[in-house]
Design an enzyme around this catalytic site. Structure first.
Site, PDB file in Angstrom:
ATOM      1  N   ASP A 186       0.835  -1.193   0.000  1.00  0.00           N
ATOM      2  CA  ASP A 186       0.000   0.000   0.000  1.00  0.00           C
ATOM      3  C   ASP A 186       0.877   1.253   0.000  1.00  0.00           C
ATOM      4  O   ASP A 186       1.896   1.311   0.697  1.00  0.00           O
ATOM      5  CB  ASP A 186      -0.872  -0.030   1.267  1.00  0.00           C
ATOM      6  N   GLU A 231       1.485  -0.403  -4.938  1.00  0.00           N
ATOM      7  CA  GLU A 231       0.669   0.769  -5.256  1.00  0.00           C
ATOM      8  C   GLU A 231       1.613   1.933  -5.474  1.00  0.00           C
ATOM      9  O   GLU A 231       2.027   2.620  -4.548  1.00  0.00           O
ATOM     10  CB  GLU A 231      -0.323   1.102  -4.142  1.00  0.00           C
TER      11      GLU A 231
HETATM   12  C1  GLC Z   1      -4.054   3.341  -0.405  1.00  0.00           C
HETATM   13  C2  GLC Z   1      -5.347   2.553  -0.372  1.00  0.00           C
HETATM   14  C3  GLC Z   1      -6.429   3.472   0.100  1.00  0.00           C
HETATM   15  C4  GLC Z   1      -6.091   3.957   1.481  1.00  0.00           C
HETATM   16  C5  GLC Z   1      -4.712   4.608   1.506  1.00  0.00           C
HETATM   17  C6  GLC Z   1      -4.217   4.788   2.903  1.00  0.00           C
HETATM   18  O1  GLC Z   1      -4.092   4.350  -1.328  1.00  0.00           O
HETATM   19  O2  GLC Z   1      -5.603   1.991  -1.634  1.00  0.00           O
HETATM   20  O3  GLC Z   1      -7.684   2.854   0.083  1.00  0.00           O
HETATM   21  O4  GLC Z   1      -7.042   4.866   1.922  1.00  0.00           O
HETATM   22  O5  GLC Z   1      -3.751   3.808   0.865  1.00  0.00           O
HETATM   23  O6  GLC Z   1      -3.847   3.567   3.461  1.00  0.00           O
END
Ligand code: GLC
Ligand code: CA
Length: 579
Positions: free
Chosen positions: A239, A301
Site C-alpha cells: 500500500d 501501489e
Molecule cells: C491506499 C489505499 C487506500 C487507502 C490509503 C491509505 O491508497 O488503496 O484505500 O485509503 O492507501 O492507506
C-alpha cells in the site's frame, strides 16, 4: 495521491459524456482456440489473472451486513469458474476501520468482523484446492493510532517506541513543523498534547506514519511478511509505497496555483513522496520474500503516471517490485484509441523491461463501467475495456464485480457518507463508498450479498447485472469475461509479443500478439460508429477468410463482405488467429 484526483476528474468526464443510440451488441462464442504452449520457467504471476476483493463488500456469511472471509470461501467456485488465479485481499486485519482496514492495529491477526485466523487458514486451503493464490494487502507506510506501537510511542518522549513514528517540534507555538498536507485533507501534522510534539500522517490523523529509518521498524515489518508467508500467502500488495520517507530537513513543499477538493492549496509533494530511500526498503523486502519458495510476488501501489519513475519501481536489477501498478488506465477516462495505444506502447517498452501489470479500477477509483460508459452502450463498452486489458502482454488485475458491469452507487447526501474523505471533501469529493458497494450475486433483496441491509447499498442496476442473471445469458458481460480469460491462457495471447498495427487509426486499437505458436490479431473499435477495419499487417496481406475468429462482440449492421477488412460494430472487438 493522484488516484483520488483521478477519480474526481473521471467522474466529471463521465458525467459530461453524451449518450447516443447504437445497435444492441451480442458476443459470439470462441470458434476455437490456439494451442497452449507451456512456458514452465515463467513465474506464476506473469500469467495469472488477479482479482481484487474488498472483503467488507464481497459476501456476508453470518448475516451482519458486512462481508467476511467465510463469505469469500463460499464463493471460490465462482472465482474458479471465472478463471481467477489469485486474489488480492484488501486489509482484513484488526482495525478501528477509520479507513476501512487501511488503519491496522494488529498486523498478525484477523479483525473479528471478517472472521478468525482459522477462517483465514481455511480460505487459503480451499483456494489452494482450486489453484487460487491469496495476496495480502500490506500497509507499510502507517499503522492505526490504536496500534500498541503508536500507543507506546505517544506515551512519552523517552518511550522505546518513540522513534518508530515521525515526531517533531512545532515551528513555533501552535504552528506545525512545516506546510506538508495530508493527501486526505489539511495539515499532515497533529499536535499531541501529552508531549507537546507533532506526529506526521500522510493520510488520516488516525494513520500515523512509521519511521522507516528506524531499523527496528524494518525488522518488525519484515517479520509481519514472514508471519503471513508461513501461513501460505503468495505475496503482498504494498500500500502507498511511495511515501515511506520524508525529507529529514522538513523543507516546505512547493505550492501550486488553486485549491483542492478539501479547500487546501494545491501542493507538490516534493519532500514527502517518492524519496530515494524507498528503493532500499523495496530491495530488502524483496530479499525477504525471495527467501521463501514459490515465487512470492510484490505488487506495488505506485501511483505515478511518469513512466521512467514508475519503471524504477522494478529495481535497477529487477530486484524490487515485480508488478508495480501503473495507474495509466485508471487515470484515462476517455475511450481514446490514440491515448490507449500510446500508454500501452510506453509501458510495454518500459525502460526496466519489467513485466507489465494492467488494471482499470480498484477500491479508490470510480468504477470504469461508469468512467467509460456513455449510458447507452455501457455493456458493449465493458466488453471493449475487458478485451483490452485481458489481451495485452502483461498481468491483468480485476476489481470484484467489474465482470458483471457493476457501476458506482455514490452517496447522495453527506449524511450517508462512510468514507471520511467524502465527509471532509463534500460535495467536491464524495469519497469512495460508491465503488465499494456489495457484490451483486442475485436479483433478490440486497443483491444476494446479505440477509439484512448491508453497510452500503448496491446500485439499482443490480437487478439486471448480477451473477445469477448473467450466468444464464450467453452474451452477458460475465460470460464474455469467462471466454476472454480462457482465451488468454492460450498462446500466443499468454506470452507472445505485443505489436501495434494501424497505429494512426483514430477509432480502432489493434495489435498482434506473436509467438512460436502463431499470431493473434486483436481489433477493438472504441468508437460509436461501425468501422471497416483494414488490418495493415507487416509483410503480408490480411485475408478475413484465412483468419480464424476466436472471439468477437457486437453485430455489424452490414455483412462482412470484404476479404481484406473486418467490419466492426460500434464499440466491439474482434480477436482472430492469423495463418
Ligand atoms: C491506499 C489505499 C487506500 C487507502 C490509503 C491509505 O491508497 O488503496 O484505500 O485509503 O492507501 O492507506
Ligand atoms: Ca459478516
Amino acid at each position: 495521491m493522484r488516484q483520488f484526483n483521478g477519480r474526481l476528474t473521471s467522474l466529471l468526464i463521465s458525467l459530461t459524456l453524451g449518450s447516443s443510440l447504437f445497435p444492441a451488441v451480442t458476443c459470439f462464442a470462441a470458434q476455437g482456440s490456439a494451442p497452449v504452449v507451456a512456458h514452465s520457467s515463467d513465474p506464476w504471476w506473469k500469467h495469472a489473472v488477479f482479482y481484487e476483493i474488498y472483503p467488507r463488500s464481497f459476501a456476508d456469511s453470518n448475516g451482519d451486513g458486512i462481508g467476511d472471509l467465510n463469505g469469500i470461501t463460499a464463493h471460490l467456485d465462482y472465482l474458479h469458474d471465472l478463471g481467477v488465479d489469485a486474489i488480492w485481499l484488501t486489509p482484513c486485519y484488526p482495525s478501528p476501520q477509520i479507513d476501512f482496514g487501511y488503519d491496522i492495529s494488529d498486523y498478525c491477526n484477523i479483525d473479528p468482523v471478517y472472521g478468525t485466523l482459522a477462517d483465514f487458514d481455511k480460505l487459503i486451503a480451499e483456494a489452494k484446492k482450486r489453484n487460487i493464490r491469496i495476496v495480502m494487502d500490506f500497509v507499510i507506510n502507517h499503522t492505526s493510532d490504536k496500534h500498541p506501537w503508536f500507543v507506546a510511542s505517544r506515551s512519552s518522549k523517552t518511550d522505546p517506541k518513540r522513534d518508530w513514528y515521525v515526531w517533531r517540534d512545532g515551528k513555533e507555538a501552535n504552528k506545525p513543523p512545516n506546510n506538508w498536507q495530508s493527501i486526505f485533507g489539511h495539515s499532515a501534522w497533529d499536535l499531541d498534547s501529552r508531549t507537546g510534539q507533532y506526529y506526521y500522517h500522510f493520510f488520516y490523523p488516525q494513520q500515523p506514519d512509521l519511521n522507516w529509518r528506524n531499523p527496528e521498524v524494518r525488522k518488525a515489518m519484515f517479520d509481519v511478511t514472514r508471519f503471513w508467508m508461513d501461513r501460505g500467502v503468495a505475496g503482498f500488495r504494498l500500500d502507498a509505497v511511495g511515501c515511506l520517507f520524508e525529507d529529514q530537513n522538513l523543507q516546505d513543499n512547493p505550492i501550486k496555483p488553486g485549491t483542492n477538493a478539501f479547500g487546501d492549496p494545491n501542493m507538490e509533494s516534493k519532500y514527502n513522496d517518492r524519496l530515494e530511500e524507498v528503493h532500499d526498503v523495496l530491495r530488502e523486502l524483496r530479499q525477504v520474500i525471495d527467501s521463501y519458495a514459490g515465487d512470492r510476488v510484490l505488487i506495488g501501489e505506485t501511483s505515478t503516471s511518469n513512466v521512467k519513475e514508475l519503471s524504477r519501481m522494478y529495481g535497477a536489477k529487477l530486484d524490487e517490485i515485480q508488478l508495480p501498478m501503473n495507474f495509466f488506465f485508471a487515470y484515462l477516462n476517455k475511450l481514446s484509441a490514440a491515448d490507449f495505444r500510446r500508454l500501452i506502447s510506453e509501458w510495454d517498452k518500459n525502460p526496466a523491461q519489467g513485466w507489465p501489470l494492467y488494471f482499470f479500477s480498484n477500491h479508490d477509483q470510480v468504477r470504469h463501467y461508469v468512467r467509460y460508459g456513455d449510458k447507452t452502450n455501457n455493456d458493449a463498452i465493458a466488453k471493449v475495456t475487458a478485451t483490452l486489458f485481458l489481451t495485452l502482454r502483461g498481468t491483468p488485475l480485476m476489481y470484484y464485480g467489474e465482470e458483471l458491469g457493476m457501476e458506482n452507487n455514490d452517496p447522495k447526501r453527506v449524511e450517508d457518507v462512510y468514507d471520511p474523505i467524502g465527509k471532509i471533501g463534500w460535495p467536491k469529493e464524495k469519497g469512495r463508498d460508491g465503488e465499494r458497494t456489495p457484490m451483486q450475486w442475485t436479483a433478490a433483496d440486497f443483491a444476494g450479498f446479505s440477509t439484512i441491509k448491508p453497510w452500503l447499498t448496491a446500485p439499482a442496476s443490480f437487478a439486471s447485472h448480477n451473477v445469477t442473471v448473467e450466468e444464464a445469458q450467453p452474451d452477458s458481460i460475465l460470460n464474455f469475461y469467462k471466454k476472454l480469460i480462457q482465451l488468454r491462457r492460450t498462446e500466443p495471447l499468454r506470452s507472445g509479443s505485443y505489436e501495434p498495427i494501424n497505429t494512426s487509426d483514430q477509432n480502432v486499437v489493434a495489435y498482434l500478439r506473436k509467438g512460436d505458436a502463431g499470431t493473434v490479431m486483436v481489433a477493438i473499435n472504441m468508437s460509436g460508429q461501425e468501422q471497416l477495419f483494414k488490418p495493415d499487417l507487416p509483410g503480408k496481406k490480411f485475408s478475413a477468410h484465412e483468419s480464424r475468429v476466436l472471439l468477437r462482440s457486437g453485430q455489424p449492421v452490414k455483412p462482412d463482405d470484404n476479404d481484406d477488412a473486418v467490419r466492426l460494430a460500434p464499440f466491439s472487438v474482434h480477436i482472430c488467429s492469423l495463418p
